[in-house]
Structures are given as structure tokens and as C-alpha cells.
Design a protein around this motif. Structure first.
Motif, PDB file in Angstrom:
ATOM      1  N   ILE A 255       0.833  -1.197   0.000  1.00 50.73           N
ATOM      2  CA  ILE A 255       0.000   0.000   0.000  1.00 50.73           C
ATOM      3  C   ILE A 255       0.869   1.249   0.000  1.00 50.73           C
ATOM      4  O   ILE A 255       0.602   2.228  -0.722  1.00 50.73           O
ATOM      5  N   THR A 256       1.944   1.232   0.802  1.00 51.33           N
ATOM      6  CA  THR A 256       2.856   2.375   0.851  1.00 51.33           C
ATOM      7  C   THR A 256       3.453   2.647  -0.520  1.00 51.33           C
ATOM      8  O   THR A 256       3.515   3.798  -0.973  1.00 51.33           O
ATOM      9  N   ILE A 257       3.879   1.602  -1.194  1.00 56.59           N
ATOM     10  CA  ILE A 257       4.477   1.754  -2.520  1.00 56.59           C
ATOM     11  C   ILE A 257       3.477   2.360  -3.501  1.00 56.59           C
ATOM     12  O   ILE A 257       3.801   3.302  -4.246  1.00 56.59           O
ATOM     13  N   ALA A 258       2.263   1.828  -3.516  1.00 47.79           N
ATOM     14  CA  ALA A 258       1.258   2.328  -4.457  1.00 47.79           C
ATOM     15  C   ALA A 258       0.953   3.800  -4.219  1.00 47.79           C
ATOM     16  O   ALA A 258       0.886   4.604  -5.164  1.00 47.79           O
ATOM     17  N   LEU A 298      12.029  -0.906  13.725  1.00 49.24           N
ATOM     18  CA  LEU A 298      12.325   0.417  13.186  1.00 49.24           C
ATOM     19  C   LEU A 298      12.109   0.450  11.677  1.00 49.24           C
ATOM     20  O   LEU A 298      11.658   1.456  11.125  1.00 49.24           O
ATOM     21  N   GLU A 299      12.444  -0.656  11.024  1.00 50.03           N
ATOM     22  CA  GLU A 299      12.232  -0.746   9.577  1.00 50.03           C
ATOM     23  C   GLU A 299      10.753  -0.607   9.250  1.00 50.03           C
ATOM     24  O   GLU A 299      10.356   0.161   8.363  1.00 50.03           O
ATOM     25  N   THR A 300       9.909  -1.363   9.962  1.00 50.83           N
ATOM     26  CA  THR A 300       8.465  -1.286   9.741  1.00 50.83           C
ATOM     27  C   THR A 300       7.944   0.115  10.053  1.00 50.83           C
ATOM     28  O   THR A 300       7.094   0.657   9.329  1.00 50.83           O
ATOM     29  N   GLY A 301       8.468   0.705  11.134  1.00 48.14           N
ATOM     30  CA  GLY A 301       8.062   2.059  11.486  1.00 48.14           C
ATOM     31  C   GLY A 301       8.417   3.062  10.409  1.00 48.14           C
ATOM     32  O   GLY A 301       7.643   3.976  10.111  1.00 48.14           O
ATOM     33  N   ALA A 302       9.588   2.892   9.786  1.00 49.06           N
ATOM     34  CA  ALA A 302      10.011   3.801   8.725  1.00 49.06           C
ATOM     35  C   ALA A 302       9.071   3.708   7.524  1.00 49.06           C
ATOM     36  O   ALA A 302       8.705   4.735   6.925  1.00 49.06           O
ATOM     37  N   VAL A 303       8.659   2.501   7.173  1.00 50.96           N
ATOM     38  CA  VAL A 303       7.723   2.326   6.066  1.00 50.96           C
ATOM     39  C   VAL A 303       6.386   2.983   6.408  1.00 50.96           C
ATOM     40  O   VAL A 303       5.752   3.633   5.564  1.00 50.96           O
ATOM     41  N   GLY A 304       5.958   2.846   7.663  1.00 50.80           N
ATOM     42  CA  GLY A 304       4.721   3.481   8.092  1.00 50.80           C
ATOM     43  C   GLY A 304       4.794   4.995   7.996  1.00 50.80           C
ATOM     44  O   GLY A 304       3.832   5.647   7.571  1.00 50.80           O
ATOM     45  N   VAL A 305       5.928   5.561   8.359  1.00 49.98           N
ATOM     46  CA  VAL A 305       6.104   7.014   8.259  1.00 49.98           C
ATOM     47  C   VAL A 305       6.041   7.459   6.802  1.00 49.98           C
ATOM     48  O   VAL A 305       5.425   8.480   6.472  1.00 49.98           O
ATOM     49  N   VAL A 306       6.671   6.687   5.916  1.00 47.83           N
ATOM     50  CA  VAL A 306       6.630   7.010   4.483  1.00 47.83           C
ATOM     51  C   VAL A 306       5.183   7.025   3.992  1.00 47.83           C
ATOM     52  O   VAL A 306       4.775   7.910   3.226  1.00 47.83           O
ATOM     53  N   LEU A 308       2.429   7.636   5.763  1.00 52.27           N
ATOM     54  CA  LEU A 308       1.754   8.818   6.298  1.00 52.27           C
ATOM     55  C   LEU A 308       2.156  10.078   5.535  1.00 52.27           C
ATOM     56  O   LEU A 308       1.312  10.928   5.220  1.00 52.27           O
ATOM     57  N   VAL A 309       3.432  10.198   5.231  1.00 54.81           N
ATOM     58  CA  VAL A 309       3.905  11.365   4.489  1.00 54.81           C
ATOM     59  C   VAL A 309       3.301  11.392   3.093  1.00 54.81           C
ATOM     60  O   VAL A 309       2.880  12.452   2.592  1.00 54.81           O
ATOM     61  N   ALA A 310       3.228  10.226   2.446  1.00 61.90           N
ATOM     62  CA  ALA A 310       2.653  10.161   1.099  1.00 61.90           C
ATOM     63  C   ALA A 310       1.179  10.561   1.104  1.00 61.90           C
ATOM     64  O   ALA A 310       0.709  11.295   0.229  1.00 61.90           O
ATOM     65  N   ILE A 311       0.423  10.083   2.091  1.00 60.67           N
ATOM     66  CA  ILE A 311      -0.995  10.427   2.187  1.00 60.67           C
ATOM     67  C   ILE A 311      -1.172  11.910   2.495  1.00 60.67           C
ATOM     68  O   ILE A 311      -2.041  12.579   1.919  1.00 60.67           O
ATOM     69  N   ALA A 312      -0.333  12.436   3.391  1.00 59.07           N
ATOM     70  CA  ALA A 312      -0.402  13.863   3.703  1.00 59.07           C
ATOM     71  C   ALA A 312      -0.127  14.700   2.456  1.00 59.07           C
ATOM     72  O   ALA A 312      -0.778  15.724   2.216  1.00 59.07           O
ATOM     73  N   GLY A 313       0.835  14.251   1.654  1.00 58.42           N
ATOM     74  CA  GLY A 313       1.137  14.953   0.407  1.00 58.42           C
ATOM     75  C   GLY A 313      -0.047  14.961  -0.544  1.00 58.42           C
ATOM     76  O   GLY A 313      -0.312  15.969  -1.221  1.00 58.42           O
ATOM     77  N   GLN A 314      -0.772  13.837  -0.619  1.00 53.39           N
ATOM     78  CA  GLN A 314      -1.964  13.781  -1.460  1.00 53.39           C
ATOM     79  C   GLN A 314      -3.015  14.780  -1.000  1.00 53.39           C
ATOM     80  O   GLN A 314      -3.633  15.472  -1.811  1.00 53.39           O
TER      81      GLN A 314
END
Length: 333
Positions: A255-258, A298-306, A308-314
Motif C-alpha cells: 500500500i505504501t508503494i502504491a 524500526l524498519e516497519t516504522g520507517a515504512v509506516g512514516v513514508v 503517512l507522508v505520502a498520504i499527507a502529500g496527497q
């Protein structure tokens, strides 16, 4: 030639791709700082291998998100796991591994079709439908294997997930890249692609134009099931093992990638090339953390942050630009 109305969207698309390339470069730089071994041929090949499986599932997420109506598939990781378990069980019971592979792809289509029926025929929101099937498919994978890995595959089966041609992984060269080309063509040059963008932008207008939004969206879930099964087959071949807990974190990554690649959660926007670039970003980020022995949490958390940032950008983009009432063409998505 682009018209006056399409030029701003094309410009936005190229700007987004340029931004993704910049982020990819920064991610590579971060990975090299964490561990210079990232630049070695073996590490880059491993990045490509890891990216194929989640990349295929992300392409499926792209399809369902573009179709609109809150389209999303939380079950891609479960379909991934259940598909490779089905493959393992069929081979363990004596079926030829390549016939079992074909049967597994069919099973993936059926799993995706169930999701599509829940969303388009029963009218259950996609997030609820696929949340339910996520648990159902995961439970089925555990039930079929009693919760343990199974390894009934012949050594020859490893060619899909372990083989290379001139140093390039087989799954990248003969599965992922052809899939990218076919889907890219399908979304930009076929009736189905045009319909999917139209339905995702304005389903009511699409219906008035004589299209069938429910059927179009159903096909997006079917294709997602197929792609998830294909990813599961590659994973089983790579490890020569069927794991009932495979794909545990694949939903978040796909989902993050898409979304990072440009798929708008409101529907009607997104493209294959953006998804490919976003796949590279997330894969490099994850592999860099693993190579540097960074805690997986931390890896999973980083993907989660990405994400959130992508959705905020939208959301910021929607506030700045009023969506055009005319549907974008597939090339503009």
C-alpha cells in the motif's frame, strides 16, 4: 500532442516522477552510509530479488486504488501466503510442480474474485471486505500446514526464484519486467485501462456513459489476486519452501508503494512507472536497514512514516488543485 487541459496533469506527473527519483537517490545515499556493501553486485541483486515480490503486490494495489470508491486490498499478504501454501500442498500430494503452479495462479484469481464480489456485489466497503479475507486467508494457510513450513519442491523449481541470466535475477527479467510492461500498456492503451481511470474519477458519469463500474472494479481485484499468487510462487521458489506466515508485512509495504508512487486514495490517479520507482525506494530502504542490522521494528516504522507522508502529500495536493470534472486519460493517471 497534449491539449491545454492535459498539459498541467502531464507536468504534475513528470514532477512527481522527478521527486521520486530524487528520493530514490537520497535513499541509496542513506543505504551506502549505513553499509557501503550496498553498492556491491550481490547486494544490488538482492535488492532486485526482494523488490519483485512486494512490487507485484503493489501493482495490484495500484489497480484497486485507481478504481476508486475507497478501493484498497488489505489481503494481498494473506493471498501471497495462502497461494504458496496451496502450491506446496498440491506438490506434496504428488501433483507435478508446474501443473501445481498453474493451479495456484488460478487459486489466486479466485481469491481476488471473492474480494471483488464482496466489494462490488455485496456492497461491503473494500477495507472491511479485505480485512475479513485477510484473516480468513491467513487462517486457511495456517490450517493447511498446521502452522509449519513445508518443503516438498524439487530442486528444479528453484529456477524461478534463484536463477540468474547474465547476473540478472530470473524473476526480475522474465516475470516482473514483463508484468510492468503489460500492465503499463493495459492501463494506458486499452479500453480496460481507460474505463478503470474513468470509473475511479467519476463512477456515476462512467455509468451514464454506458460503462459498468462494478465489473471494472471486480476485475481490478481479480488481477490483484493473480499478482499476489504470482508473488507467492516466486517466494516459494526462492526459498524452496512454502511458509504459512509469509507476507506478514507485505500489506503495509504494498500500500505504501502504491500511494508513494502516485496512486490517489480518492481514485482515478496513479501509474505503473511511479509504482516501479516507489518499489525501488521502499526496497532499498528496507534492505539497507537489514544490511545494517537495524531492528526490524524500526524498519516497519520507517515504512509506516513514508505511508503517512505520502498520504499527507496527497491531501495537500487536493487542497491546492481543484480536481477537473473531466476524467483523466490513462496516460495522465
Amino acid at each position: 500532442m497534449a491539449t491545454a487541459s492535459t498539459e498541467p496533469r502531464q507536468r504534475t506527473r513528470w514532477l512527481r516522477h522527478g521527486f521520486l527519483l530524487l528520493i530514490l537517490g537520497l535513499t541509496l545515499a542513506l543505504g551506502i552510509l549505513l553499509n557501503p556493501q550496498l553498492l556491491t553486485g550481490g547486494a544490488l541483486a538482492a535488492v532486485a530479488v526482494n523488490g519483485v515480490e512486494v512490487g507485484l503486490m503493489a501493482l495490484g494495489e495500484l489497480l484497486v486504488i485507481v478504481g476508486g470508491d475507497g478501493g484498497i486490498d488489505l489481503s494481498v499478504g494473506s493471498m501471497f501466503a495462502l497461494s504458496e501454501v496451496i502450491l506446496g500442498v498440491l506438490v506434496a500430494r504428488g501433483l507435478n510442480v508446474w501443473l501445481a503452479t498453474a493451479a495456484t495462479l488460478l487459486a489466486g484469481i479466485l481469491l481476488g474474485a471473492v474480494n471483488g464480489l464482496g466489494v462490488t456485489r455485496l456492497g461491503i466497503p473494500a477495507i472491511i471486505t479485505t480485512l475479513g479475507t485477510m484473516y480468513a486467508y491467513s487462517g486457511a494457510a495456517l490450517l493447511l500446514t498446521h502452522g509449519v513450513d513445508i518443503s516438498p519442491f524439487p530442486a528444479s523449481f528453484g529456477v524461478l526464484g534463484q536463477g540468474t541470466v547474465a547476473g540478472i535475477p530470473v524473476q526480475l527479467l522474465f516475470i516482473y519486467l514483463p508484468t510492468v510492461v503489460v500492465l503499463g500498456y493495459g492501463l494506458t492503451r486499452t479500453t480496460f485501462g481507460w474505463e478503470l481511470y474513468f470509473v475511479g474519477t467519476n463512477a456515476r458519469a462512467a455509468a451514464l456513459a454506458g460503462l459498468n463500474p462494478r465489473r471494472t472494479r471486480w476485475w481490478s481485484y481479480v488481477l490483484t489476486g493473480f499478482l499476489s499468487a504470482l508473488a507467492g510462487i516466486i517466494d516459494a521458489s526462492r526459498l524452496v519452501t512454502a511458509r504459512p506466515d509469509a507476507g506478514a508485512h507485505a500489506n503495509l509495504a504494498a500500500i505504501t508503494i502504491a500511494v508513494l508512487g502516485g496512486a490517489d486514495l480518492a481514485g482515478g490517479r496513479g501509474d505503473v512507472s511511479g509504482t516501479v520507482l516507489a518499489t525501488a525506494i521502499i526496497t532499498v530502504l528496507s534492505y539497507s536497514f537489514s544490511l545494517a542490522n537495524v531492528n526490524s521494528v524500526l524498519e516497519t516504522g520507517a515504512v509506516g512514516v513514508v505511508l503517512l507522508v505520502a498520504i499527507a502529500g496527497q491531501r495537500l495536493r487536493r487542497r491546492r488543485h481543484v480536481r477537473s470534472p473531466a476524467p483523466p486519460t490513462p496516460a495522465e493517471g
